[in-house]
Design an enzyme around this catalytic site. Structure first.
Site, PDB file in Angstrom:
ATOM      1  N   ASP A 244       0.829  -1.211   0.000  1.00 44.44           N
ATOM      2  CA  ASP A 244       0.000   0.000   0.000  1.00 44.44           C
ATOM      3  C   ASP A 244       0.855   1.248   0.000  1.00 44.44           C
ATOM      4  OD1 ASP A 244      -1.913   1.907   0.240  1.00 44.44           O
ATOM      5  OD2 ASP A 244      -2.859   1.088   2.010  1.00 44.44           O
ATOM      6  N   HIS A 338      -6.346   1.862  -9.925  1.00 42.72           N
ATOM      7  CA  HIS A 338      -6.226   2.803  -8.809  1.00 42.72           C
ATOM      8  C   HIS A 338      -4.898   3.556  -8.851  1.00 42.72           C
ATOM      9  CE1 HIS A 338      -7.134   4.292  -4.783  1.00 42.72           C
ATOM     10  NE2 HIS A 338      -5.897   3.977  -4.418  1.00 42.72           N
TER      11      HIS A 338
END
Length: 430
Positions: A244, A338
């Site tokens: 992440d 994303h």
């Protein structure tokens, strides 16, 4: 959840902000080996900083504090702690509303109490009054306590003329499913530490200090990877199993302060060297996500699940090639991935410093985990940071099918307090 990560290490005493993450990590690992520990900090991993000195252990003690307990963040400084410091393993977010009848005078007294308590606890000392003893025997454990003001705070204290334009309410987004009872608030406190009891001790102290001046509006608990959980510093994974973040602004970059902090000559003057925090509780629909194949998950994100590298090739830090196609002429990084959508160069340069915690609040009656991300991002102006990126995501992010924004808040976080001052003093006494 933008394609960005927090700095890999916070600056340790005696080092310079420009020191490389690799050098800091090497120093941290060496120190921990000497002390019998090893590892790195939370969601984006890195060393937590130099250990502070402690008196010799009393007779009969088995060993001095390890670096995990001894690491200390400083309360006083140009900026508040908890913004550029390395992520801690345990976190609490809590918002307060001023009590009926409480105004500017009561708010000033509260921030004075909170600041003194934060200073003491961050130094590994007990609270000045009625300490609970929860953190007895523990060191500072990289504790940070950060304070901010919500939009409603200024009307309640008669300070509307001092409310920054950047604190105007965030626009509505089509993907929002916000619980108003768990959103916003007059005051916001962020607590982080590498020991769960140290973090809870600070949370309890802040709540007790509020006394009759303010009541808790909402409170959330989060976590990150613990120091020593990995063999070497690395960008950590979120609850979806993805690495992440990779492209967060770094303190060594020339425009870092410009993106994250209000300039010293900025307006209003009391926000000099401060920042704006957007806080979102983002639930991950893990049952739906985990039904996807690894390849499908990678196409949603735009990065390989194994190592975080862009689907266009290379390593995690290799620049993403947005134009690369496969043998069929299809974009290797999908148009709605994303990582593509959140890139600063796809959003007019918009960037923010993400410093989140994961959360897991149990299993619903239907067996669905209530888990996800306590998203916290920092920027000099949310209208140039969070808002343009979220608007872009709202229009076609492939990840939006697998997440749900359930609460939201925006807070003005003033600059750090100088010695002898409390946080927000320039606003409340100016």
């Amino acid at each position: 959840m933008a394609d960005q990560s927090i700095p890999k290490a916070r600056t340790a005493p005696g080092t310079t902000p420009g020191e490389t993450a690799e050098a800091s990590a090497a120093q941290g690992i060496s120190r921990r080996r000497l002390l019998g520990t090893a590892g790195a900090t939370g969601l984006v991993l890195g060393t937590a900083g130099a250990a502070v000195g402690y008196a010799a252990a009393p007779s009969g003690a088995s060993a001095p504090l390890t670096s995990l307990g001894a690491d200390r963040a400083m309360f006083h400084g140009k900026h508040q702690p908890g913004i550029t410091d390395g992520l801690q393993a345990h976190g609490h977010l809590v918002a307060f509303d001023l009590a009926a009848g409480a105004g500017r005078k009561e708010a000033a007294a509260l921030l004075r109490r909170w600041s003194e308590t934060a200073r003491r606890l961050m130094a590994g000392e007990p609270s000045a009054h009625d300490d609970t003893g929860v953190a007895r025997d523990a060191g500072p454990s990289s504790l940070t306590v950060t304070f901010g003001f919500g939009h409603s705070f200024f009307a309640r204290t008669g300070l509307e003329k001092q409310r920054p334009a950047s604190l105007d309410p965030l626009p509505e987004f089509s993907s929002d499913h916000l619980d108003k009872n768990r959103s916003n608030g007059d005051l916001w406190v962020q607590i982080g530490a590498n020991d769960a009891l140290v973090a809870f001790h600070a949370l309890r102290a802040v709540q007790k200090d509020a006394g009759s001046a303010a009541r808790v509006r909402w409170q959330m608990n989060g976590f990150n990877r613990s120091p020593g959980a990995t063999a070497h510093p690395m960008t950590a994974r979120n609850l979806m199993g993805q690495i992440d973040g990779t492209r967060n602004p770094k303190p060594a970059e020339s425009d870092f302060d410009q993106r994250v902090f209000v300039p010293a000559h900025g307006e209003p003057a009391w926000m000099a060297n401060g920042s704006y925090a957007v806080v979102r509780r983002i639930r991950m629909l893990l049952d739906d996500w985990e039904k996807l194949s690894v390849k499908a998950q990678e196409n949603v994100i735009g990065r390989r699940k194994s190592d975080g590298a862009a689907l266009s090739g290379g390593t995690e830090t290799t620049a993403m090639d947005l134009e690369k196609t496969d043998s069929q002429g299809n974009l290797v990084v999908p148009i709605n991935a994303h990582a593509r959508i959140t890139r600063p160069d796809q959003n007019g340069g918009a960037a923010m410093l993400r410093r989140p915690f994961s959360f897991h609040d149990g299993i619903d009656a239907d067996g669905v985990p209530d888990a996800g991300l306590l998203f916290i991002c920092w920027q000099a102006d949310p209208l140039r940071g969070f808002v343009p990126v979220q608007r872009k995501l709202d229009r076609g992010d492939a990840l939006s099918k697998f997440i749900r924004h359930e609460s939201s808040g925006l807070f003005a976080v003033p600059g750090g307090a100088a010695e002898g001052e409390y946080v927000g003093q320039k606003l409340l006494e100016g």
